[in-house]
Enzyme design. Structure first.
Site, PDB file in Angstrom:
ATOM      1  N   LYS A 137      26.484  36.567  60.018  1.00 16.75           N
ATOM      2  CA  LYS A 137      25.642  35.613  60.736  1.00 16.75           C
ATOM      3  C   LYS A 137      25.941  35.799  62.213  1.00 16.75           C
ATOM      4  O   LYS A 137      27.064  35.595  62.661  1.00 16.75           O
ATOM      5  CB  LYS A 137      25.941  34.173  60.306  1.00 16.75           C
ATOM      6  CG  LYS A 137      24.970  33.203  60.943  1.00 16.75           C
ATOM      7  CD  LYS A 137      25.374  31.761  60.764  1.00 16.75           C
ATOM      8  CE  LYS A 137      25.014  30.997  62.020  1.00 16.75           C
ATOM      9  NZ  LYS A 137      25.541  29.633  62.021  1.00 16.75           N
ATOM     10  N   GLY A 185      25.556  20.962  65.981  1.00 18.40           N
ATOM     11  CA  GLY A 185      26.412  19.782  65.985  1.00 18.40           C
ATOM     12  C   GLY A 185      25.762  18.513  66.501  1.00 18.40           C
ATOM     13  O   GLY A 185      26.408  17.480  66.585  1.00 18.40           O
ATOM     14  N   ALA A 237      21.493  24.752  61.805  1.00 16.80           N
ATOM     15  CA  ALA A 237      22.034  23.954  62.905  1.00 16.80           C
ATOM     16  C   ALA A 237      21.141  22.780  63.296  1.00 16.80           C
ATOM     17  O   ALA A 237      19.921  22.859  63.244  1.00 16.80           O
ATOM     18  CB  ALA A 237      22.307  24.792  64.148  1.00 16.80           C
ATOM     19  N   ASN A 284      26.743  22.135  58.734  1.00 14.56           N
ATOM     20  CA  ASN A 284      28.196  22.002  58.670  1.00 14.56           C
ATOM     21  C   ASN A 284      28.628  20.610  59.097  1.00 14.56           C
ATOM     22  O   ASN A 284      29.102  19.811  58.293  1.00 14.56           O
ATOM     23  CB  ASN A 284      28.855  23.071  59.559  1.00 14.56           C
ATOM     24  CG  ASN A 284      30.363  23.143  59.391  1.00 14.56           C
ATOM     25  OD1 ASN A 284      31.004  22.218  58.915  1.00 14.56           O
ATOM     26  ND2 ASN A 284      30.958  24.234  59.766  1.00 14.56           N
ATOM     27  N   THR A 285      28.393  20.283  60.377  1.00 15.13           N
ATOM     28  CA  THR A 285      28.916  19.034  60.920  1.00 15.13           C
ATOM     29  C   THR A 285      28.452  17.806  60.139  1.00 15.13           C
ATOM     30  O   THR A 285      29.240  16.884  59.896  1.00 15.13           O
ATOM     31  CB  THR A 285      28.506  18.883  62.393  1.00 15.13           C
ATOM     32  OG1 THR A 285      28.807  20.109  63.069  1.00 15.13           O
ATOM     33  CG2 THR A 285      29.261  17.758  63.064  1.00 15.13           C
TER      34      THR A 285
END
Lengths: 325, 256
Positions: B95, B156, B183, B205-206
């Protein structure tokens, strides 16, 4: 008299030895280094006794068992400052403060006046803050030396070589115990120590930030400990990036840190199990106390008590894992 | 879903950073059924085997690992990191992140295309982290990428799909190319929306790692992704302004 040997004279080993002596054992502590110092992970600790704030990410036992810590250290004659923790965030990260407040219920909200009363040198720098009372901090190096000296006076033998026999062995070697504890891993932490006479803080301050969280712990003689990175690695190099981040965050907390003296940059790898909770692991007559992660000074007193009870009173404390491997 | 010739069952991909502990991370993967784990090589690196314990934990998740070049700001950094990742994880997948703006972590489109070409020529199978820009997407495909990973919002932030028009256009322009919204997602509803637009998968993720209960949030995202995909495949109705009763109205003489 029960004879016990303790392997490792970091915070875990010294706390275990203290609890064993209190229970009337004859104790020998084995560590290749004769005195507390930079070889050990505990030397680089922040010394925050902040179970409530840690509860933001840590699991429940950390919060509950951590509450024993301040009293325990004080009973050993260590200076413990009980002034709570201050939590702040920079302007555009204010939502971090709300998230933190939700996760740490035992806080008081401060307006600018409240902040100015609590920490006059931070007055005007933040329009709101959280105060978490009931938390404490200590100077970890002074605490290690204090424990070590007390044990000396109690007749504990310190040996730099392994050997001898005992009824029980308490393995408190931290990351060095990876030779027998295969699921132990290192989590790198970098820290810095600054000296400034231009700012005074009475309590640890946490600066919340989505990328670079920082805490500053005041120590005697105008010293401030800045911590700490948390990187999945047992590498022990102090990276420029980490130090830049720590120092920038301190500068953002108060520009006066830009003029401070850079006294020290430290690094070590914290021992951790996969759930980041400490464990007491019993293998026959050997009891492992390990995986204290970022909670050495916070949890070692409770773990030491539980490990000593497990061995001497044959109890089955929480966080204890029977293991025949 | 087929990515570079590999069939992947789950359309949810999760990052591995910022969890309270590796145990919580593993539980989040278990409950979400995510099929791909991204892992940052750069930050944990340093020393030959320094991050090995954590990487072993990631491998132990039993899912396909997609290493990334998070934190790289230049072509050279990204190429070096990719080469390191290939050795560490024994995979041609990478990635590719080339960050062009420190504050928004926005991809550097020029560095991204250049790096993608270098890596594709070197045998890598590149998953570029890109914006919703259609022209840039075309250049990345020309450079040898077979998968695109447009952002929903800056990394994020949890802002969701900030440019719905752009994402819709991008999807329509390259109908056959597997695309993953990567994202900026904060809530499962946003992931569902990305899937409803016809994106093939989402990566986040976050939103999971920083939730109060990461495993529950991971499961929430998994269900949303499934719901959104089902909706997309079911050919949804077109919105219209005039109300239409869903039960037949009997005994009414005239249509208005």
């Amino acid at each position: 008299m029960t004879r016990a040997q303790v392997l490792g004279a970091g915070v875990a080993g010294l706390c275990v030895a203290t609890e064993l002596v209190a229970r009337g054992c004859e104790v020998t502590v084995h560590d290749p280094a004769p005195r507390p110092g930079p070889h050990g992970c505990s030397w680089w600790a922040g010394g925050m006794l902040a179970p409530l704030c840690e509860g933001e990410t840590a699991e429940e036992p950390v919060v509950r068992l951590g509450r024993e810590a301040a009293d325990w250290w004080e009973r050993q004659g260590v200076r413990v400052d009980r002034r709570g923790t201050l939590v702040v965030a920079l302007g555009r990260d204010r939502s971090e403060l709300d998230r933190f407040a939700r996760r740490v219920p035992e806080h008081e909200r401060l307006d600018p006046g409240g902040l100015a009363t609590l920490e006059p040198d931070l007055a005007g720098r933040f329009d709101r803050a959280l105060h978490v009372p009931g938390e404490a901090h200590l100077d970890p190096r002074a605490a290690l030396i204090c424990l070590r000296d007390r044990l000396d006076r109690s007749g504990v033998t310190f040996a730099t070589e392994p050997g001898g026999s005992a009824d029980f062995t308490f393995d408190c070697r931290g990351l060095s115990a990876r030779d027998v504890l295969t699921n132990l891993r290192g989590v790198k932490g970098e820290m810095a120590v600054l000296r400034s006479t231009d700012i005074h803080l009475s309590r640890p301050v946490r600066l919340l930030h989505p990328r670079v969280p920082l805490y500053v712990v005041p120590r005697p003689d105008g010293l401030f400990m800045l911590g700490a990175t948390q990187i999945e690695s047992d590498d022990r190099r102090r990276s420029v990036r980490s130090v830049l981040e720590l120092l920038s965050a301190a500068y953002a907390l108060h520009p006066v840190f830009g003029e401070a003296e850079l006294v020290e940059i430290g690094v070590d790898a914290r021992p951790a199990f996969p759930d980041n909770l400490p464990r007491i692991l019993r293998r026959g007559h050997t009891i492992h106390v390990n995986g204290l992660f970022r909670h050495g000074f916070l949890l070692a007193p409770a773990l030491a008590r539980m490990a000593a009870e497990a061995a001497l009173e044959d109890t089955q404390p929480e966080l204890m894992h029977e293991d025949h491997g | 879903m087929r990515l570079y010739g590999t069939d992947i069952a789950s359309r949810l991909m999760l990052g591995t950073a910022q969890y309270p502990s590796p145990a919580v991370l593993a539980e989040a993967f278990r409950r979400s059924g995510a099929g791909i784990a991204t892992v940052s090589v750069r930050r944990e690196a340093g020393g030959e085997r320094a991050g090995a314990a954590f990487w072993d934990l990631v491998r132990g998740l039993g899912v396909r690992v997609l290493p990334n070049t998070a934190g790289c700001h230049s072509v050279r950094e990204a190429v070096t990191t990719a080469q390191m990742a290939r050795e560490l994880f024994d995979t041609p997948w990478i990635k590719l992140e080339v960050i062009g703006h420190a504050d928004t972590l926005q991809p550097d489109p020029f560095g991204l295309v250049e790096t993608a070409r270098i890596l594709a020529d070197d045998g890598f199978q590149v998953f570029p982290y890109t914006t919703e820009d259609v022209v840039l997407a075309g250049r990345l495909l020309d450079a040898g990428c077979e998968v695109l990973m447009p952002w929903g919002a800056p990394i994020g932030t949890g802002l969701g799909l900030t440019n719905l028009y752009g994402l819709r256009t991008l999807r329509a322009q390259f109908p056959g190319v597997p695309m993953v919204v990567d994202a900026g997602l904060g809530l499962p509803s946003q992931a569902a929306m990305a899937m409803e637009l016809g994106y093939d998968a989402v990566l986040l993720n976050t939103a999971v790692a920083k939730a109060g209960d990461p495993a529950a949030m991971a499961e929430g995202f998994a269900r949303a992704v499934e719901a959104g995909r089902l909706a997309f495949a079911a050919d949804p109705m077109e919105p219209r302004d005039m109300a239409a009763p869903s039960t037949p109205v009997l005994g009414q003489a005239f249509l208005e």
